[in-house]
Enzyme design. Structure first.
Site, PDB file in Angstrom:
ATOM      1  N   LYS A  27       0.818  -1.055   0.299  1.00  0.00           N
ATOM      2  CA  LYS A  27       0.055   0.028   0.125  1.00  0.00           C
ATOM      3  C   LYS A  27       0.880   1.279  -0.058  1.00  0.00           C
ATOM      4  O   LYS A  27       0.566   2.327  -0.762  1.00  0.00           O
ATOM      5  CB  LYS A  27      -0.867  -0.067   1.169  1.00  0.00           C
ATOM      6  N   THR A  28       1.960   1.297   0.670  1.00  0.00           N
ATOM      7  CA  THR A  28       2.933   2.630   0.767  1.00  0.00           C
ATOM      8  C   THR A  28       3.457   2.621  -0.730  1.00  0.00           C
ATOM      9  O   THR A  28       3.611   3.869  -0.992  1.00  0.00           O
ATOM     10  CB  THR A  28       4.002   2.297   1.566  1.00  0.00           C
ATOM     11  N   ASP A 210      -3.819   7.258   4.351  1.00  0.00           N
ATOM     12  CA  ASP A 210      -3.429   6.054   4.454  1.00  0.00           C
ATOM     13  C   ASP A 210      -3.995   5.405   5.876  1.00  0.00           C
ATOM     14  O   ASP A 210      -4.328   6.180   6.516  1.00  0.00           O
ATOM     15  CB  ASP A 210      -1.774   5.957   4.983  1.00  0.00           C
ATOM     16  N   GLU A 211      -4.044   3.781   6.084  1.00  0.00           N
ATOM     17  CA  GLU A 211      -4.669   3.258   7.130  1.00  0.00           C
ATOM     18  C   GLU A 211      -6.005   3.962   7.362  1.00  0.00           C
ATOM     19  O   GLU A 211      -6.689   4.196   8.534  1.00  0.00           O
ATOM     20  CB  GLU A 211      -3.946   3.619   8.249  1.00  0.00           C
ATOM     21  N   GLN A 241      -8.188  -5.239   9.081  1.00  0.00           N
ATOM     22  CA  GLN A 241      -7.009  -4.816  10.022  1.00  0.00           C
ATOM     23  C   GLN A 241      -7.531  -3.554  10.739  1.00  0.00           C
ATOM     24  O   GLN A 241      -6.727  -2.877  11.496  1.00  0.00           O
ATOM     25  CB  GLN A 241      -5.758  -4.302   9.307  1.00  0.00           C
ATOM     26  N   ARG A 596       1.996 -10.541  10.316  1.00  0.00           N
ATOM     27  CA  ARG A 596       3.205 -10.094  10.571  1.00  0.00           C
ATOM     28  C   ARG A 596       4.509 -10.933  10.369  1.00  0.00           C
ATOM     29  O   ARG A 596       5.695 -10.492   9.883  1.00  0.00           O
ATOM     30  CB  ARG A 596       3.526  -9.726  12.209  1.00  0.00           C
TER      31      ARG A 596
END
Length: 661
Positions: A27-28, A210-211, A241, A596
């Site tokens: 995503k970044t 973002d997020e 998430q 993770r």
């Protein structure tokens, strides 16, 4: 190279866009490439805003943008910041419309606690923090004190609403805001002042968030107002998430987007670049039981990888020893660094037996998300004096220093002083020297305030010729800080520990001043940078211990997820039953933990845990989440891990033999 879905997300500039970005899906990368695409499409750097939730994420995004763009100067002109940093910028420029001067102060959590103790007429820190939490929730819900009082369900809530009203009056008098105000006040400003909103609409022509799944109602409304009628924005998030419902984040914002923007373009990123397919199968199996807003299924080109391991252990100590054995196997069998391993858990207290086992085994570790030395209350107290010595116009530092220890200067005096300083457009410290002060706060109170000012001036004069460490210790002795700690701590041991922290700070300042050949004032000017010392631990070769919440956004080659027991993950008790929405969020937390891991994942649960009244502790059942993912796992046990370890050692031995030949 971008994959097909990433390219679609980057290329779509025509209107509102929602990118559902699964864990590890890049995503970044999408956000930074979209910034570059916007620049090529004719947007000026200053017309683009990329907003995220943490300073660390903003710094990473800024660095990625600099690496991607050819001209670093262009990257510096981009607005890449947190929601709260954007709120500060809006209020600094246009807060006058709400009665704020551009130099308003921002209170930290301890400053807020102190003001609430004054507003509520209590010395109990626990009570003040309870008010602080409730007021924060009210502010996130966009209520004001009168609305909170009207909706109070009991006497405790009604009291908190009254305290809130007095607290808001104090903030206004001090020309100060708290952390929640950095969202609420910009929203109110844009809602009530059309010319301000239109100016920001013209300035920020494209917004990336973002997020997005972590946004609150206030942040969603702020986004809508900033985006304006053109609605040129991209929201990037993942409904699987969303783990911050307890601090105001709401999945409703994902549901509202297509309703508020019927032409919304929705793009899913499902290819994972982080984990093996064995790990992703476990993640998909866990999250499959949650209702879906935007269904997706993660997949990877990294191959199947090693099977996910589930360990049944006797108790916390046995679990900790199993973790140590696994870490030693990874170190010895694979030669991995300690920093390539993380142990994750649901609650902070779970780290204790793990830390003890790691220390016995001489395995270095760091606790992610643990309290920084310079975040401690006693260190902030001392640093307030240093900040004020470096900058007498620092109003928050003044408020903390003048009331720590207490000098008979109460809320009424400080409120009057704040109004007096605002009237003369000077800092609160400078206002102490105005001739009219006694007529405003009273002669006795004015003398107490000026005595405080003389103390600071004396230190400033003496620091030119006296050793910094000795002078700071003399200051602390003069104000009776050690005694004050004892009077304001729950027990003598706690007070002694806090005083030892202060001594450590004095020692550090003394050494630093001697090494640099400077006085206390010069050291005070670097106090804002001292927190960087706490970040050195991140560079160590050490195992990371972290709560699941603190682990979000991070990744490691090898992850052990401990405490997968009913009542622990998901977390609930008889006093705190689990609602349907609470269960869904706990499942998302499990999903975050699983995703993770890059190469290997181990999960464990305890058959018994401490507590419960019995001599052997209480019996525990495996988490329902383990049941959900076990269906996709091979039989767990020592044999599969031993086989994997043997294969790894054979591979390493073969490599050595090849080199020797």
């Amino acid at each position: 190279m971008l994959n097909a879905a990433q390219e679609r997300a980057v290329a779509y500039l025509q209107g509102p866009c929602l990118v559902i970005a699964g864990a590890g899906s890049g995503k970044t990368r999408v956000i930074t490439h979209k910034i570059a695409r916007l620049l090529r499409a004719g947007y000026a750097p200053g017309e683009i805003a990329a907003i995220t939730f943490t300073n660390k994420a903003a710094a990473e995004m800024r660095e990625r943008a600099r690496d991607l763009l050819e001209q670093r100067q262009t990257a510096q002109q981009l607005l890449i910041c947190t929601f709260h940093a954007l709120g500060v910028r809006i209020l600094r420029e246009d807060g006058q419309a709400l009665g704020l001067k551009p130099q308003f102060s921002i209170l930290d959590s301890d400053d807020v606690t102190g003001l609430l103790r004054e507003a509520g007429g209590t010395t109990e820190i626990k009570q003040a923090r309870a008010w602080q939490w409730r007021i924060s929730q009210w502010k996130s819900a966009l209520l004001d004190p009168r609305q909170a009082a009207a909706g109070a369900a009991d006497a405790e809530a009604a009291q908190a609403a009254r305290v809130w009203e007095r607290y808001q009056q104090a903030l206004a008098a001090y020309q100060a805001v708290d952390f929640d105000d950095l969202m609420v006040l910009p929203l109110r400003l844009l809602q009530q002042h059309d010319e301000v909103r239109q100016r920001w609409n013209r300035r920020l022509r494209y917004i990336l968030v973002d997020e997005y799944q972590d946004t609150s109602d206030a942040q969603y409304q702020l986004l809508r107002l900033l985006a304006g009628d053109d609605a040129r924005f991209t929201a990037v998030g993942d409904d699987d998430q969303s783990i911050y419902g307890w601090r105001g984040a709401t999945l409703e914002n994902l549901r509202r987007l297509p309703e508020d923007y019927p032409n919304l373009e929705v793009i899913k990123l499902e290819q994972n670049y982080r984990s093996t397919n064995a790990i992703l199968r476990a993640a998909n199996a866990v999250i499959a039981s949650n209702p879906k807003i935007y269904p997706k299924r993660l997949w990877s080109e990294h191959g199947d990888g090693e099977p996910v391991q589930v360990r049944d252990t006797d108790g916390e100590e046995d679990e900790a020893e199993c973790i140590v054995s696994r870490l030693q196997a990874l170190r010895g069998g694979r030669g991995c660094k300690w920093s390539e391993v993380a142990v994750l858990y649901r609650a902070n207290h779970q780290s204790r037996p793990i830390e003890q086992a790691l220390r016995r085994a001489n395995i270095p570790y760091v606790v992610s998300g643990g309290q920084s030395f310079f975040d401690r209350t006693e260190i902030k107290d001392v640093c307030a004096y240093l900040r004020l010595l470096a900058n007498p116009d620092d109003d928050p530092a003044f408020l903390r220093a003048v009331t720590t220890p207490r000098r008979g200067i109460g809320a009424a005096t400080l409120k009057a002083l704040g109004g007096f300083a605002a009237q003369w457009k000077v800092s609160m410290f400078e206002a102490l020297f105005r001739d009219a002060l006694p007529g405003v706060v009273g002669a006795r109170q004015a003398e107490g305030l000026r005595e405080f000012a003389r103390l600071l001036h004396d230190i400033e004069w003496r620091e030119r010729s006296e050793a910094a460490g000795d002078l700071l210790r003399e200051l602390l002795q003069g104000i009776g800080y050690e005694s004050w700690l004892g009077d304001n701590s729950d027990n003598p041991r706690e007070a002694a520990q806090r005083w030892s922290h202060v001594n450590d700070l004095c020692d550090w300042i003394g050494r630093k001043a001697t090494e640099d050949g400077v006085g206390l004032k010069r050291i005070a000017q670097t106090v804002a940078l001292i927190t960087q010392l706490g970040e050195r631990g991140q560079q160590q070769d050490a195992v990371t211990l972290s709560t699941l919440h603190a682990a979000k956004g991070l990744e490691w080659p090898h992850v052990w997820l401990a405490g997968c027991d009913e009542g622990m993950l998901p977390l609930y008790s008889d006093e705190r039953p689990l609602s349907d929405s609470g269960l869904e969020e706990e499942r998302r937390l499990m999903y975050v933990g699983v995703t993770r891991a890059r190469q290997t994942l181990s999960l464990s649960h305890c058959r018994r845990r401490r507590g419960g009244g019995g001599r052997g502790g209480r019996a525990c059942e495996p988490s329902r989440f383990l049941t959900e993912l076990r269906a996709d796992l091979p039989a767990a046990g020592g044999r599969s891990e031993a086989l994997a370890r043997l294969q790894a050692m054979r591979k390493r031995l073969s490599a050595v033999e090849t080199q020797e030949s």
